[in-house]
Design an enzyme around this catalytic site. Structure first.
Site, mmCIF file in Angstrom:
data_model
loop_
_atom_site.group_PDB
_atom_site.id
_atom_site.type_symbol
_atom_site.label_atom_id
_atom_site.label_comp_id
_atom_site.label_asym_id
_atom_site.label_seq_id
_atom_site.Cartn_x
_atom_site.Cartn_y
_atom_site.Cartn_z
ATOM 1 C CG HIS A 66 -60.686 25.565 86.600
ATOM 2 N ND1 HIS A 66 -61.438 24.520 87.089
ATOM 3 C CD2 HIS A 66 -59.405 25.143 86.584
ATOM 4 C CE1 HIS A 66 -60.632 23.503 87.369
ATOM 5 N NE2 HIS A 66 -59.385 23.861 87.062
ATOM 6 C CG ASP A 110 -64.804 24.462 87.112
ATOM 7 O OD1 ASP A 110 -64.538 24.946 85.990
ATOM 8 O OD2 ASP A 110 -63.935 24.098 87.918
ATOM 9 C CB SER A 118 -59.430 16.143 68.644
ATOM 10 O OG SER A 118 -59.769 15.688 69.925
#
Length: 162
Positions: A66, A110, A118
């Site tokens: 999310h 999720d 990175s």
């Protein structure tokens, strides 16, 4: 009880607590959690949002799906995200890998990997076991975490391919 860094708590709780408020946490020794990451997100609606994450490899951060957005900037080496330090590294995410079965309506699966030059971990005995998915607005239990171990095959596959 294992302490979490101030930065992690600010990151994970900032959307659930008053600005700068820490609920149920203790401040750790500065820079004792070098794997922690702060995510500064430009959402699809061009709003700014923040999330926590953590390094699982030199160039991969694990976070909640999310937390996806139009663009994401990762800050590493921060103890307090509100006070700039020489230890900060700011890196732009070059690719987002949300789990293919992520359902933003139900917060299912999720979990997301971020890769560049990175949703903060649940630590048990110093080992990341979960990613914060959602919880109460006041940041008090109960909270829901995505169990990392269930997604190890998917994580390993994405890491292998990238």
């Amino acid at each position: 009880m294992h302490c979490l860094s101030l930065a992690l708590l600010l990151l994970l709780l900032c959307s659930r607590a008053e600005a700068g408020e820490i609920i149920g946490g203790t401040e750790c020794k500065p820079h004792s959690r070098p794997y922690m990451a702060h995510l500064e997100i430009v959402t699809l609606q061009n709003r700014l949002a923040s999330c926590g994450g953590f390094l699982i490899r030199r160039n991969f951060v694990l976070t909640a799906a999310h937390c996806a957005g139009r663009s994401i900037m990762v800050t590493l080496g921060a103890h307090n995200i509100r006070k700039k330090e020489d230890t900060w590294q700011k890196l732009e995410v070059i690719k987002q890998f949300p789990h293919p079965k992520y359902d933003d309506n139900a917060f299912l699966h999720d979990i997301m990997l971020l890769k560049g030059d990175s949703g903060g971990p649940l630590l048990c005995a110093g080992v990341a076991q979960g990613i914060v998915s959602y919880g109460r607005k006041n940041a008090k239990p109960p909270a829901v975490f995505t169990r990392i171990s269930h997604y190890r095959p998917w994580i390993n596959e994405v890491l292998k391919q990238n």
